[in-house]
Design a protein around this motif. Structure first.
Motif, PDB file in Angstrom:
ATOM      1  N   MET A   1       1.930  14.465  19.781  1.00 51.04           N
ATOM      2  CA  MET A   1       3.336  13.846  19.114  1.00 51.04           C
ATOM      3  C   MET A   1       3.225  13.893  17.020  1.00 51.04           C
ATOM      4  SD  MET A   1       5.664  12.483  20.144  1.00 51.04           S
ATOM      5  CE  MET A   1       4.949  11.786  21.957  1.00 51.04           C
ATOM      6  N   PRO A   2       2.334  13.701  16.401  1.00 52.26           N
ATOM      7  CA  PRO A   2       2.618  13.071  15.341  1.00 52.26           C
ATOM      8  C   PRO A   2       2.854  14.740  14.609  1.00 52.26           C
ATOM      9  CG  PRO A   2       0.332  13.058  15.880  1.00 52.26           C
ATOM     10  CD  PRO A   2       0.846  13.443  16.644  1.00 52.26           C
ATOM     11  N   GLU A   3       3.288  15.598  15.210  1.00 52.20           N
ATOM     12  CA  GLU A   3       3.672  17.286  14.642  1.00 52.20           C
ATOM     13  C   GLU A   3       5.124  17.100  14.844  1.00 52.20           C
ATOM     14  OE1 GLU A   3       1.201  16.871  16.636  1.00 52.20           O
ATOM     15  OE2 GLU A   3      -0.520  17.695  15.600  1.00 52.20           O
ATOM     16  N   ARG A   4       6.075  16.175  15.090  1.00 54.15           N
ATOM     17  CA  ARG A   4       7.529  16.211  15.484  1.00 54.15           C
ATOM     18  C   ARG A   4       7.846  15.171  14.350  1.00 54.15           C
ATOM     19  NH1 ARG A   4       7.928  12.666  21.248  1.00 54.15           N
ATOM     20  NH2 ARG A   4       9.807  11.798  20.036  1.00 54.15           N
ATOM     21  N   LEU A   5       6.373  14.466  13.394  1.00 46.14           N
ATOM     22  CA  LEU A   5       7.523  13.782  11.913  1.00 46.14           C
ATOM     23  C   LEU A   5       8.145  14.906  11.334  1.00 46.14           C
ATOM     24  CD1 LEU A   5       4.632  11.116  12.099  1.00 46.14           C
ATOM     25  CD2 LEU A   5       6.666  10.499  12.430  1.00 46.14           C
ATOM     26  N   GLU A   6       8.742  14.096  10.518  1.00 45.09           N
ATOM     27  CA  GLU A   6       9.486  14.935   9.521  1.00 45.09           C
ATOM     28  C   GLU A   6       9.475  13.521   8.413  1.00 45.09           C
ATOM     29  OE1 GLU A   6      13.019  16.473  10.900  1.00 45.09           O
ATOM     30  OE2 GLU A   6      11.945  18.859  11.134  1.00 45.09           O
ATOM     31  N   LEU A   7       8.901  13.736   7.305  1.00 50.98           N
ATOM     32  CA  LEU A   7       8.891  12.728   5.639  1.00 50.98           C
ATOM     33  C   LEU A   7       9.359  13.498   5.438  1.00 50.98           C
ATOM     34  CD1 LEU A   7       5.548  11.824   7.147  1.00 50.98           C
ATOM     35  CD2 LEU A   7       7.402  10.501   8.000  1.00 50.98           C
ATOM     36  N   THR A   8      10.129  11.998   4.121  1.00 49.93           N
ATOM     37  CA  THR A   8      10.345  12.441   2.601  1.00 49.93           C
ATOM     38  C   THR A   8       9.054  12.707   2.014  1.00 49.93           C
ATOM     39  OG1 THR A   8      11.038  10.965   2.377  1.00 49.93           O
ATOM     40  CG2 THR A   8      12.567  12.094   3.182  1.00 49.93           C
ATOM     41  N   LYS A   9       9.119  12.899   0.104  1.00 50.29           N
ATOM     42  CA  LYS A   9       7.832  12.513  -0.535  1.00 50.29           C
ATOM     43  C   LYS A   9       8.287  11.187  -1.542  1.00 50.29           C
ATOM     44  CE  LYS A   9       7.495  17.441  -0.930  1.00 50.29           C
ATOM     45  NZ  LYS A   9       7.162  18.900  -1.384  1.00 50.29           N
ATOM     46  N   ASN A  10       7.869   9.713  -0.804  1.00 53.85           N
ATOM     47  CA  ASN A  10       7.959   9.241  -0.692  1.00 53.85           C
ATOM     48  C   ASN A  10       6.650   8.325  -0.756  1.00 53.85           C
ATOM     49  OD1 ASN A  10       8.758   6.167  -0.513  1.00 53.85           O
ATOM     50  ND2 ASN A  10      11.121   6.416  -0.933  1.00 53.85           N
ATOM     51  N   ALA A  11       6.303   7.414  -1.331  1.00 51.91           N
ATOM     52  CA  ALA A  11       4.614   7.041  -1.531  1.00 51.91           C
ATOM     53  C   ALA A  11       4.205   6.362  -2.580  1.00 51.91           C
ATOM     54  CB  ALA A  11       3.583   8.049  -1.286  1.00 51.91           C
ATOM     55  N   GLN A  12       2.929   5.275  -1.882  1.00 52.31           N
ATOM     56  CA  GLN A  12       2.418   4.417  -2.957  1.00 52.31           C
ATOM     57  C   GLN A  12       1.081   4.583  -2.884  1.00 52.31           C
ATOM     58  OE1 GLN A  12       4.243   0.980  -1.888  1.00 52.31           O
ATOM     59  NE2 GLN A  12       4.017  -0.027  -4.016  1.00 52.31           N
ATOM     60  N   PHE A  13       0.556   5.017  -3.915  1.00 57.37           N
ATOM     61  CA  PHE A  13      -1.052   5.438  -3.812  1.00 57.37           C
ATOM     62  C   PHE A  13      -2.184   4.269  -4.206  1.00 57.37           C
ATOM     63  CE2 PHE A  13       1.264   9.108  -4.287  1.00 57.37           C
ATOM     64  CZ  PHE A  13       0.627  10.178  -3.842  1.00 57.37           C
ATOM     65  N   TYR A  14      -3.299   4.101  -3.381  1.00 55.71           N
ATOM     66  CA  TYR A  14      -4.039   3.153  -3.557  1.00 55.71           C
ATOM     67  C   TYR A  14      -5.892   3.574  -4.158  1.00 55.71           C
ATOM     68  CZ  TYR A  14      -0.600   0.013  -2.006  1.00 55.71           C
ATOM     69  OH  TYR A  14       0.877  -1.053  -1.957  1.00 55.71           O
ATOM     70  N   VAL A  15      -6.426   3.021  -4.504  1.00 54.96           N
ATOM     71  CA  VAL A  15      -7.972   2.977  -4.909  1.00 54.96           C
ATOM     72  C   VAL A  15      -8.828   2.096  -4.069  1.00 54.96           C
ATOM     73  CG1 VAL A  15      -9.798   4.067  -5.852  1.00 54.96           C
ATOM     74  CG2 VAL A  15      -7.672   4.873  -7.137  1.00 54.96           C
ATOM     75  N   PRO A  16      -9.541   2.002  -3.134  1.00 57.51           N
ATOM     76  CA  PRO A  16     -10.307   1.178  -2.297  1.00 57.51           C
ATOM     77  C   PRO A  16     -10.747   0.618  -3.298  1.00 57.51           C
ATOM     78  CG  PRO A  16     -11.251   2.896  -1.178  1.00 57.51           C
ATOM     79  CD  PRO A  16      -9.941   3.417  -2.869  1.00 57.51           C
ATOM     80  N   LYS A  17     -11.099  -0.383  -3.301  1.00 53.84           N
ATOM     81  CA  LYS A  17     -12.688  -1.771  -4.087  1.00 53.84           C
ATOM     82  C   LYS A  17     -13.440  -1.254  -3.887  1.00 53.84           C
ATOM     83  CE  LYS A  17      -9.228  -4.902  -5.167  1.00 53.84           C
ATOM     84  NZ  LYS A  17      -8.639  -6.684  -5.144  1.00 53.84           N
ATOM     85  N   ASN A  18     -13.757  -1.202  -2.021  1.00 54.74           N
ATOM     86  CA  ASN A  18     -15.175  -0.870  -2.055  1.00 54.74           C
ATOM     87  C   ASN A  18     -14.753   0.973  -1.753  1.00 54.74           C
ATOM     88  OD1 ASN A  18     -16.778  -3.140  -3.001  1.00 54.74           O
ATOM     89  ND2 ASN A  18     -15.359  -4.156  -1.815  1.00 54.74           N
ATOM     90  N   THR A  19     -15.188   0.870  -0.153  1.00 55.25           N
ATOM     91  CA  THR A  19     -14.744   2.610   0.631  1.00 55.25           C
ATOM     92  C   THR A  19     -14.286   1.595   2.030  1.00 55.25           C
ATOM     93  OG1 THR A  19     -16.936   1.571   1.665  1.00 55.25           O
ATOM     94  CG2 THR A  19     -17.860   3.181   0.461  1.00 55.25           C
ATOM     95  N   ILE A  20     -12.858   3.010   2.202  1.00 59.49           N
ATOM     96  CA  ILE A  20     -12.413   2.701   3.582  1.00 59.49           C
ATOM     97  C   ILE A  20     -12.899   2.709   5.436  1.00 59.49           C
ATOM     98  CG2 ILE A  20     -10.365   3.184   4.651  1.00 59.49           C
ATOM     99  CD1 ILE A  20      -9.398   4.339   1.298  1.00 59.49           C
ATOM    100  N   ASP A  21     -12.976   1.715   5.549  1.00 62.17           N
ATOM    101  CA  ASP A  21     -13.662   1.783   7.277  1.00 62.17           C
ATOM    102  C   ASP A  21     -12.595   1.666   7.735  1.00 62.17           C
ATOM    103  OD1 ASP A  21     -12.976  -0.735   7.169  1.00 62.17           O
ATOM    104  OD2 ASP A  21     -15.787  -1.080   6.117  1.00 62.17           O
TER     105      ASP A  21
END
Length: 463
Positions: free
Chosen positions: A1-21
């Motif tokens: 199903m995710p293969e159907r997605l068509e997206l634009t290059k429009n994002a925000q970037f983040y760095v985790p303060k600890n680890t991502i879980d």
């Protein structure tokens, strides 16, 4: 199903303060779908799936939720609703989280708690001055005075060389449009990066995310143009040196956002009933928000000490107001207080007892005028090998002299500009310059001032 997605290059970037879980990602996804239509099903539901793009040798984790959302219709006096499809996509690559979203509920509080935003300053370090053409820039002046210009914008094929950076250190860039080769990018003060392109598949978007992360990790040192503007500083350092003294709600972008997105403003009455406010009340509200409010030593608004104040947090300044909590904004089908809406979007500015600092859009900036101009001044100065041989300003004269001596400053100037179309010696005491030259091939007019001194003279002041 995710293969159907068509997206634009429009994002925000983040760095985790600890680890991502799992718990953090689950909380973000849960908050984002808070405006999901009741009893509806997810169109796409993916949680931290391991993905691989073989041709790019890229491995990443991806979480996706696409869902229907409803919001009230206010242009007709019936109980109608708009049904829209919202999405949130989280791409985890190395120690970064890229977020793509549309029409989902507010997740800003969770992001602030667990992540650090890769802000606009970090994004603009991903390219050098010589790599791009700066086509548009919007600036916020470091003032909230009623008597000063607060914001301005410029647009050109390339602003480098056209926009004077004199005193640019008192201006905060909050929107930037640039061209890098055939690619056009925009960077906003909220740290949002948008790159023009056709819609891409999820894997192609992940490859783009990796490219941006690699650029962020390897910043350019050639940023003289943007380095001329106000620089970001830590709020804690500013608060150690001075105190907030005034606050201004950025009412113009606030009002434009409400009108552009068709958001509804309501007021919560003493009986707990939410009513849509009239145009008269709305105009009165924004007229009040346009004012500059002074702060006392306890950061309470002067004249409204019992209901409005500025709260000092570890990394932010937050506006709290009993009056603003009574007004509600309906966004994506969810109701938030006007106070929270203003704080979330950074629609307020704070000045300090030291005027070289200002808090704007959730960050603190320092006036870098003077220091930031040193490099740009040095860049326009070109040493001339002939100058060390100069022994006087004009040299000696006789009744038959037709040219300045070759070892005089005036003689060197005329020698350097001998290929110009015209050279005017304008040294008459009331001149615009000692020499004025015209070069038609280069479409250039030069105003030249010449001075010479063999020694430095200092006057000793009486003690």
């Amino acid at each position: 199903m995710p293969e159907r997605l068509e997206l634009t290059k429009n994002a925000q970037f983040y760095v985790p303060k600890n680890t991502i879980d799992d718990a953090i990602i689950n909380d973000i996804l849960g908050a984002a779908v808070d405006n999901m239509d009741t009893d509806a099903q997810f169109v796409v539901d993916l949680f931290r799936a391991d993905k691989r793009v073989d041709e790019s040798e890229l491995e990443y984790k991806c979480s996706v939720r696409v869902f229907p959302s409803v919001r009230p219709v206010y242009f007709i006096n019936e109980e109608l609703e708009d049904r829209v499809y919202a999405f949130i996509i989280l791409i985890e690559y190395q120690n970064y989280l890229a977020i793509f979203k549309k029409s989902c509920a507010n997740i800003s509080e969770l992001l602030k708690e667990h992540f650090t935003l890769v802000d606009s300053r970090d994004l603009t370090s991903t390219f050098g001055d010589n790599d791009v053409e700066f086509q548009k820039i919007a600036l916020r002046n470091m003032t909230i005075s009623d008597r000063a210009m607060r914001a301005r914008s410029y647009e050109a094929a390339d602003l480098k060389g056209l926009l004077s950076t004199h005193s640019a250190g008192r201006s905060i860039p909050f929107y930037l449009k640039l061209r890098q080769g055939a690619v056009t990018k925009t960077i906003s003060g909220t740290g949002r990066l948008v790159e023009s392109s056709q819609r891409k598949s999820l894997d192609e978007i992940a490859v783009w995310v990796r490219e941006q992360v690699e650029l962020i990790e390897n910043p350019s040192n050639d940023n003289n143009f943007l380095d001329s503007f106000a620089k970001k500083v830590e709020l804690s350092d500013v608060l150690n040196a001075c105190e907030p003294n005034a606050i201004l709600v950025e009412s113009t972008p606030l009002q434009e956002r409400i009108e552009r997105d068709g958001l509804t403003l309501r007021y919560k009455t003493a009986g707990g009933v939410n009513v849509v406010i009239s145009s008269r009340i709305k105009n009165k509200l924004f007229a009040g928000l346009e004012k500059v409010y002074e702060l006392d030593p306890e950061c309470k608004v002067v004249g409204r000490e019992n209901c409005t104040r500025l709260r000092k947090n570890e990394k932010s300044l937050t506006l709290t107001s009993k009056v603003l909590t009574k007004f509600r904004v309906i966004e994506n089908g969810k109701e938030v207080t006007l106070q929270k809406f203003i704080v979330k979007n950074g629609y307020y500015s704070v000045t300090f007892t030291d005027p070289k600092y200002m808090y704007f859009m959730g960050a603190c900036f320092e006036d870098s005028s003077g220091i930031s101009e040193i490099n740009s001044i040095l860049e326009i100065m070109h040493p001339k090998l002939e100058m060390p041989t100069v022994t006087s300003e004009k040299g000696g004269f006789t009744n038959t002299t037709t040219a300045f001596e070759v070892n005089s400053m005036f003689g060197v100037v005329e020698s350097l500009h001998q290929n110009d179309d015209y050279i005017f010696c304008d040294d008459l005491g009331i001149e615009w310059a000692d020499h004025i030259t015209l070069n038609r091939a280069e479409s250039n007019i030069s105003f030249i001032h010449s001075k010479h001194g063999s020694t430095m003279h200092f006057s000793k002041q009486p003690s």
